[in-house]
Design an enzyme around this catalytic site. Sequence first.
Site, PDB file in Angstrom:
ATOM      1  N   CYS A 272       0.806  -1.225   0.000  1.00  0.00           N
ATOM      2  CA  CYS A 272       0.000   0.000   0.000  1.00  0.00           C
ATOM      3  C   CYS A 272       0.836   1.271   0.000  1.00  0.00           C
ATOM      4  O   CYS A 272       0.530   2.223  -0.716  1.00  0.00           O
ATOM      5  CB  CYS A 272      -0.989  -0.013   1.163  1.00  0.00           C
ATOM      6  SG  CYS A 272      -0.268   0.207   2.807  1.00  0.00           S
ATOM      7  N   HIS A 332      -2.817   1.557   6.657  1.00  0.00           N
ATOM      8  CA  HIS A 332      -3.057   1.539   5.213  1.00  0.00           C
ATOM      9  C   HIS A 332      -2.803   2.941   4.683  1.00  0.00           C
ATOM     10  O   HIS A 332      -3.200   3.934   5.293  1.00  0.00           O
ATOM     11  CB  HIS A 332      -4.480   1.096   4.896  1.00  0.00           C
ATOM     12  CG  HIS A 332      -4.773   1.051   3.424  1.00  0.00           C
ATOM     13  ND1 HIS A 332      -3.985   0.368   2.537  1.00  0.00           N
ATOM     14  CD2 HIS A 332      -5.760   1.635   2.681  1.00  0.00           C
ATOM     15  CE1 HIS A 332      -4.471   0.506   1.318  1.00  0.00           C
ATOM     16  NE2 HIS A 332      -5.546   1.271   1.379  1.00  0.00           N
ATOM     17  N   ASP A 355      -7.074   6.097  -3.687  1.00  0.00           N
ATOM     18  CA  ASP A 355      -6.389   4.908  -3.176  1.00  0.00           C
ATOM     19  C   ASP A 355      -6.018   3.987  -4.337  1.00  0.00           C
ATOM     20  O   ASP A 355      -6.880   3.315  -4.920  1.00  0.00           O
ATOM     21  CB  ASP A 355      -7.285   4.172  -2.185  1.00  0.00           C
ATOM     22  CG  ASP A 355      -6.542   3.080  -1.435  1.00  0.00           C
ATOM     23  OD1 ASP A 355      -5.420   2.737  -1.841  1.00  0.00           O
ATOM     24  OD2 ASP A 355      -7.095   2.561  -0.450  1.00  0.00           O
TER      25      ASP A 355
END
Length: 696
Positions: A272, A332, A355
């Site tokens: 991530c 995250h 994202d």
Amino acid sequence: MANHKGLISDVDLRSRENNSAHRTREIDQKRLIVRRGQPFSITVQCNGSLPPKHHLDLVLHLGKRDEVEIKVQKVHGAGDKWWFNQQGAQDEMLLTLHSPADAIIGQYSLAVLLMSPDGRVLEKKDKMSFHLLYNPWCKDDVVYLPDETQLQEYIMNEEGIIYMGTWEYIKSIHWNYGQFEDYVMDICFEVLNNSSDALRDSQMDIEQRFDPVYVSRIITAMVNSNDDRGVLTGRWTEPYSDGVAPYRWTGSAPILRQWSKAGVRAVKYGQCWVFAAVACTVLRCLGIPTRLITNFSSAHDVDGNLSIDFLLDENLQPLESRGGRDSSWNFHCWVESWMRRDDLPKGNDGWQVLDPTPQELSDGVFCCGPCPVTAVKEGNLGVKYDAPFVFAEVNADIIHWIVQRNGQRRKIRVDQTTVGRNISTKSVYGDFRDDVTVQYKYPEGSKKEREVYEKAGRRVTDVLSGSSEPGRLQLSIKHAKPVFGTDFDVIIEVKNEGDQDAHVQLTMLATAVTYSSLYRGNCQRQTTTVMVPAHKAQQEVLRLRYDDYAQCVSDDHLIRVKAFVEAPGENEPLLTVTDIPLSRPDVFIQVPGKAFVREQVKASISFTNPLPVPLKGGVFTVEGAGLLSSTKIHVSEDISPGQTVSIVVSFSPMRTGVRKLLVDFDSDRLKDVKGVTTVVVRKKYRNMFAEITEFY
């Protein structure tokens, strides 16, 4: 085109002056790179004056096959049109071009035409090009950001800090975004040109690039390679032998260059923070203010019920369900980009969540956002894009269930406060952390938070209303900050607030997990019967030795400890869970003396093995924006316990400024060891009287 003696002898794009005025000289000083909504000037050299009633025209094209043509007007018309004005006389003319604040970004080809009074093209000077970027300094651009301090950070800063670890024990790594490194801008446009939209209909794609909502959504899809020609392939478990382990990357430029050099084949591997960092590089380079965000205890809600369900067997081991499953990650990372949302009602402007980590499909594509941060905070889940998913990432409840042998589930723990903790980003004022949690959610337990939950949907209310009051027993886990390679103790405390002594069965289980909660194996298990006197607390010790966890611990160096108590007279058993990060040593870096651009500098780098076993296959990776490209130095010999290994790296800084030199060390048993130092690079001027240095 009529035959005409060459009147136009040369066209000077004035790249150095224009790039300086448009804040793009860090990208290049030889090629013209400008920002939309801001004028720039070119000089046309002529062999004499223009004949009477003759004039110059300018024509722009976009696309590999000139799919989009723009004729530049000679008078200031509507604000959405290109236009130019002309100054000068005889053999030199200064043409000032004005682009609209919503112009298409990309590489333009420019043609200067000499026109006859009756409209015929007499002469054409082409094969010139320039790049146009978004302009966050322009008030009429939808990415306009009025704070210069923020612009210096979110557009101009090539170095950053990424926060990792757990919400209780936050650590950080430095990252080289390198958005102004050589040819990175070209690769950013190559990323856009290889999107599914561009390959399907290049003209329609180009015409949409005026819109940062469209472009940022394309970038989030293209940074991962799940369903397109994207940049990075994700992998969350070993082996990484056919690529680069995610923790070894220290900057975005090597990833982008490898993707481009390999013929737009995905680079292996990312997780991530790597996905987010590469997206941050591309978006900053294109001119969209962007920052990297870390959400601690981040929920991945697969079924959309705003609760994360963990299933355990009667031995407290995690149960894998078929297909996708809910999860909670220690942290995250995503990015936020600043833009005005003309496609949404008022109140949705500002920071937008994007994202690029491939988690769930959004309109059939692995991407997420842009989603207004204000919509997440207010529970407006009908707003584009992906608001329910982002809302769950920072607000979902965590529920632990024990699945009994007969298949029935028993709810043993509901955690309503852990998800979405200490949401963090680098401060614009220095190398320290800013907590931006308040921008995503109202304070836990507040009336406003309850109102947001009600707006978000009844399913949230159902989960919250099902919570129970605490019983007479309380369970907690305490530990110090252990160092990887050492033995350490975990203290489990059972507190009895009742009026009678309690006889309880205590189970303590330590497992190795990844930061994304993937189970890697058991480290230690202990079950004992404990008598806890009334109004007293009893402590038990779980001893974790290096030999217990060394073989199963992940590269994230995380130990998850569960403590489970059952006692006669208690309606429900007690479960508490904590994740313990194992800290790693540092790499030490020294750069003696002063650093000057294009003059050799030597950096001394050292590392000491803290483990009780030798390290094999040691490798240092060194890089720094404006200092040197990513360079690997292998350690030929094994590194014995307690041994210090030292190397010297020579490089010649390419650009002035305050720069960061980043170092990563990896080996067979110890990985992801980082080091960073600041290098101030100056220019040196020499004349016959003195030697002068300048830094800017």
